[in-house]
Design a protein around this motif. Sequence first.
Motif, mmCIF file in Angstrom:
data_model
loop_
_atom_site.group_PDB
_atom_site.id
_atom_site.type_symbol
_atom_site.label_atom_id
_atom_site.label_comp_id
_atom_site.label_asym_id
_atom_site.label_seq_id
_atom_site.Cartn_x
_atom_site.Cartn_y
_atom_site.Cartn_z
ATOM 1 N N GLY A 43 14.788 -36.133 1.422
ATOM 2 C CA GLY A 43 15.800 -36.387 2.451
ATOM 3 C C GLY A 43 15.212 -36.326 3.849
ATOM 4 N N GLY A 44 14.266 -35.429 4.044
ATOM 5 C CA GLY A 44 13.568 -35.331 5.323
ATOM 6 C C GLY A 44 14.272 -34.481 6.357
ATOM 7 N N ILE A 45 15.377 -33.848 5.993
ATOM 8 C CA ILE A 45 16.153 -33.110 6.991
ATOM 9 C C ILE A 45 15.314 -31.997 7.625
ATOM 10 N N ARG A 65 12.156 -41.893 -2.045
ATOM 11 C CA ARG A 65 13.464 -42.424 -2.397
ATOM 12 C C ARG A 65 13.417 -43.515 -3.454
ATOM 13 N N SER A 113 26.464 -29.390 6.707
ATOM 14 C CA SER A 113 27.627 -30.190 7.088
ATOM 15 C C SER A 113 27.726 -31.383 6.146
ATOM 16 N N PRO A 114 28.868 -32.085 6.153
ATOM 17 C CA PRO A 114 28.978 -33.261 5.271
ATOM 18 C C PRO A 114 27.828 -34.256 5.504
ATOM 19 N N GLN A 115 27.492 -34.510 6.758
ATOM 20 C CA GLN A 115 26.431 -35.484 7.058
ATOM 21 C C GLN A 115 25.092 -35.047 6.481
ATOM 22 N N ILE A 116 24.796 -33.752 6.601
ATOM 23 C CA ILE A 116 23.516 -33.242 6.083
ATOM 24 C C ILE A 116 23.536 -33.269 4.554
ATOM 25 N N ASN A 118 24.912 -35.252 2.610
ATOM 26 C CA ASN A 118 24.770 -36.614 2.086
ATOM 27 C C ASN A 118 23.317 -37.085 2.079
ATOM 28 N N VAL A 119 22.433 -36.344 2.711
ATOM 29 C CA VAL A 119 21.019 -36.747 2.796
ATOM 30 C C VAL A 119 20.095 -35.681 2.198
ATOM 31 N N PHE A 249 29.074 -25.012 8.370
ATOM 32 C CA PHE A 249 27.903 -25.473 9.101
ATOM 33 C C PHE A 249 27.186 -24.333 9.798
#
Lengths: 348, 166
Positions: A43-45, A65, A113-116, A118-119, A249
């Motif tokens: 994901g790379g976060i 990926r 968070s939802p955005q994080i 998802n990745v 979060f």
Amino acid sequence: MMKRFAWTTAESPSAAASAASTICAEAMALTDGATDGAIVMAGGIDLLDLMKEGLLAPARLIGLRDIADFGAIDLERDGARLGAGITLAALAADARIRRRYPALAAAAAGAASPQIRNVATLGGNLLQRPRCWYFRSRHHRCLRRGGVHCFAHDGDNRYHAIFDNRRCAIVHPSTLATVLVALGADVQLTDAAGGSRRLPLEVFLTPPAGDLTRENILQPREILHAVHLPPISEGIRMAHSKRGEKDAFDWPLAEVAVVLDLEPGGRCRDAAVILGAAAPAPHRAVNAARQLVGAVIDEKRATAAAAAAIEDATPLADNGHKLPLFEALVRRTIMAAAQGRLEDSILR
Amino acid sequence: MQQSDPSAQFGRSTVTLEVNGTTRVIEVEARTTLAQALRGPLGLTGTKIACDRGACGACTVWLDGSPVCSCMLLAVGVGHRQVTTIEGLATADELHPVQQAFIDEDAVQCGFCTPGMVMSCAALLNDQPDCQPDDVRAAISGNLCRCGTYPHVLAAMHRLRKDPAP
């Protein structure tokens, strides 16, 4: 701005391992994190965060990926296999995982968070570097980054470890690790030749004594490929809870995962009580589990176990507040697990 | 091993992105984030960059319909996944219902968080037309608004909520 790097993708786990000439921890123990080597990225976060902060500068990233099945969930007769590339959102949403491993689904649903979610991936969550603000500061070369001093000991250590904190006081950053260690999960590591080794996550997260520069034993030319979950038998109960400064979060100040194996009459056959945000690795509260095994679990028993969980803590100047927090959370999580119902969760 | 472009070693490569239903080909460095690519070569400045660390949600776009922080994705890593930005929500002559509800409920003050906030809300509405206030709170938990418009965002979403079929 991140330093320049080259980008390639790998199409198989062994190709990725073959290209992965270094690992994050190895590069970050060098002065500026710059390395000629290649590091894998799912994901790379966390990786991009470290690179943007100037703590890590690999010459090459290898994207994972395109690897088929890297994000698959396979329910096996005797447990489950989770591809390391599955996102936290997919893990949290999977009906089978929610039914059979509700504490894991809950932990995944409550992270970031939802955005994080998802990745961010399962593998990345387990391998992310610690959140200690001295470790994350370009201006502090701490023990974990190859320096000679732990700044947390003299500095602001309100979020730091209350166990095993004598040398480096980080807490392990992975919420999923807390639950997965409680469940007795294994990790599968794949090497450049396509060979795999499988070992308990708890062992994987135990670097050699004295090596403070890493949180696990992943080697260069090796990738974290999958996580294997043990089967859920009839008496298994589980719960996970956490408390942070914010409900969403935020990294937890304290978190607890409890897995119980109860006899039909309610007597506890086996218990795992794991504390997260407590120590440099998920902390197994052995004395707490000892209070539970052989007993029928009630409020009194859970209270005794909670007291046992923190009796050998060594809090620092600013993090004594974690002790009552953990004590309450251990008691509640034991009760939540003991009263939990997992009728649908039994594999037939 | 497949290298996306032989010149990748020197920093620039050609990337094909599916953005708002259109195929776009751009030249970027490997270190270019999706947020930078959107605002730079793609000219889609509705997406904002504030923290650049995935902590504030100002850069929220959809990847295959799911909200993500475009500042924490590499443009070279997006691949064939469909990117939808705030510019992709409205049609030529009609705002997306979430945009209209934000106007009606005055859910905008300085406006910097708004594109990201709208993307998170619109994704929730797609997934869960009968979303409750707690679902909205969870859906926007990754979007910071320092003006404090949250109650108005909740009011806007309340307008749009479809009651579940009896």
